[in-house]
Design a protein around this motif. Sequence first.
Motif, short mmCIF file in Angstrom:
data_model
loop_
_atom_site.label_atom_id
_atom_site.label_comp_id
_atom_site.label_asym_id
_atom_site.label_seq_id
_atom_site.Cartn_x
_atom_site.Cartn_y
_atom_site.Cartn_z
N THR A 127 0.87 -1.17 0.00
CA THR A 127 0.00 0.00 0.00
C THR A 127 0.91 1.22 0.00
O THR A 127 1.85 1.29 0.79
N GLY A 128 0.65 2.15 -0.90
CA GLY A 128 1.47 3.35 -0.98
C GLY A 128 0.62 4.58 -1.25
O GLY A 128 -0.37 4.52 -1.97
N ALA A 129 1.03 5.66 -0.63
CA ALA A 129 0.36 6.95 -0.85
C ALA A 129 1.43 8.03 -0.94
O ALA A 129 2.33 8.09 -0.09
N PRO A 130 1.36 8.87 -1.96
CA PRO A 130 2.34 9.96 -2.05
C PRO A 130 2.10 11.01 -0.96
O PRO A 130 1.03 11.05 -0.34
N ASP A 131 3.10 11.83 -0.74
CA ASP A 131 3.00 12.86 0.30
C ASP A 131 1.75 13.72 0.14
O ASP A 131 1.16 14.14 1.14
N ALA A 132 1.34 13.99 -1.08
CA ALA A 132 0.17 14.84 -1.33
C ALA A 132 -1.11 14.25 -0.72
O ALA A 132 -2.05 14.99 -0.44
N LEU A 133 -1.14 12.93 -0.48
CA LEU A 133 -2.33 12.29 0.06
C LEU A 133 -2.20 11.91 1.53
O LEU A 133 -3.15 11.37 2.11
N ARG A 134 -1.07 12.19 2.13
CA ARG A 134 -0.89 11.84 3.54
C ARG A 134 -1.91 12.59 4.39
O ARG A 134 -2.17 13.77 4.18
N GLY A 135 -2.52 11.87 5.31
CA GLY A 135 -3.48 12.48 6.22
C GLY A 135 -4.89 12.61 5.66
O GLY A 135 -5.78 13.09 6.35
N THR A 136 -5.13 12.15 4.44
CA THR A 136 -6.46 12.26 3.84
C THR A 136 -7.34 11.05 4.14
O THR A 136 -8.54 11.09 3.91
N GLY A 137 -6.75 9.96 4.59
CA GLY A 137 -7.49 8.72 4.81
C GLY A 137 -7.54 7.83 3.58
O GLY A 137 -8.22 6.80 3.59
N ALA A 138 -6.82 8.21 2.53
CA ALA A 138 -6.86 7.45 1.28
C ALA A 138 -6.34 6.02 1.46
O ALA A 138 -6.94 5.07 0.95
N ALA A 139 -5.24 5.85 2.17
CA ALA A 139 -4.66 4.51 2.34
C ALA A 139 -5.62 3.61 3.13
O ALA A 139 -5.85 2.46 2.76
N LYS A 140 -6.20 4.12 4.19
CA LYS A 140 -7.17 3.33 4.97
C LYS A 140 -8.39 3.00 4.12
O LYS A 140 -8.92 1.89 4.19
N ALA A 141 -8.84 3.94 3.30
CA ALA A 141 -9.98 3.69 2.42
C ALA A 141 -9.69 2.54 1.45
O ALA A 141 -10.58 1.76 1.12
N LEU A 142 -8.45 2.43 1.00
CA LEU A 142 -8.05 1.33 0.12
C LEU A 142 -8.21 -0.01 0.83
O LEU A 142 -8.75 -0.97 0.27
N VAL A 143 -7.73 -0.09 2.06
CA VAL A 143 -7.82 -1.34 2.81
C VAL A 143 -9.28 -1.65 3.13
O VAL A 143 -9.71 -2.80 3.02
N ASP A 144 -10.06 -0.64 3.48
CA ASP A 144 -11.49 -0.86 3.73
C ASP A 144 -12.17 -1.42 2.48
O ASP A 144 -13.02 -2.31 2.58
N ALA A 145 -11.81 -0.91 1.31
CA ALA A 145 -12.39 -1.40 0.05
C ALA A 145 -11.98 -2.85 -0.19
O ALA A 145 -12.80 -3.67 -0.63
N LEU A 146 -10.73 -3.19 0.08
CA LEU A 146 -10.25 -4.56 -0.07
C LEU A 146 -11.05 -5.50 0.83
O LEU A 146 -11.50 -6.56 0.37
N ILE A 147 -11.24 -5.13 2.08
CA ILE A 147 -11.96 -5.98 3.03
C ILE A 147 -13.42 -6.16 2.58
O ILE A 147 -13.95 -7.27 2.57
N ALA A 148 -14.06 -5.08 2.18
CA ALA A 148 -15.45 -5.14 1.72
C ALA A 148 -15.57 -6.02 0.48
O ALA A 148 -16.50 -6.84 0.37
N ASP A 149 -14.62 -5.88 -0.43
CA ASP A 149 -14.62 -6.69 -1.65
C ASP A 149 -14.42 -8.17 -1.32
O ASP A 149 -15.08 -9.04 -1.90
N ALA A 150 -13.52 -8.46 -0.39
CA ALA A 150 -13.26 -9.85 0.00
C ALA A 150 -14.50 -10.48 0.59
O ALA A 150 -14.78 -11.66 0.35
N ARG A 151 -15.26 -9.73 1.34
CA ARG A 151 -16.49 -10.27 1.93
C ARG A 151 -17.58 -10.45 0.89
O ARG A 151 -18.36 -11.38 0.96
N ALA A 152 -17.63 -9.57 -0.09
CA ALA A 152 -18.69 -9.62 -1.10
C ALA A 152 -18.43 -10.66 -2.18
O ALA A 152 -19.36 -11.27 -2.70
N THR A 153 -17.15 -10.88 -2.53
CA THR A 153 -16.84 -11.69 -3.71
C THR A 153 -17.04 -13.19 -3.53
O THR A 153 -17.62 -13.78 -4.42
N PRO A 154 -16.67 -13.93 -2.60
CA PRO A 154 -15.68 -13.76 -1.54
C PRO A 154 -14.31 -14.28 -1.95
O PRO A 154 -14.19 -15.13 -2.82
#
Length: 104
Positions: A45-72
């Motif tokens: 998981t990587g986020a450039p400095d411009a996105l630090r503190g925005t919650g983008a990296a956590k949102a990626l992991v949340d999407a992964l978890i949701a997708d894993a549960r839905a697909t499964p």
Amino acid sequence: MADISIAKEDGPRRGRYVARVAGIDAEAELVFTHRGPGLISADHTGAPDALRGTGAAKALVDALIADARATPFRIIPICPYVRALYAKNPDWQDVMTLAPGEAP
């Protein structure tokens, strides 16, 4: 809270989740590898400095978890960031191949 959009790019062997934040010309990503039927590894998981503190990296992991549960599918948590969040969210164990705190 930032306005974050998540897209999934999936290929036959590898893929990624991409996060973009409104008004910022940058993207964060969570890269994964297909390891077999119903099994992927969360590699990086990587986020450039411009996105630090925005919650983008956590949102990626949340999407992964949701997708894993839905697909499964199940996740091998190789990425240190994914493992760190998993340690704080043991309820994700239903989609992970390891117990919280176990190393891959």
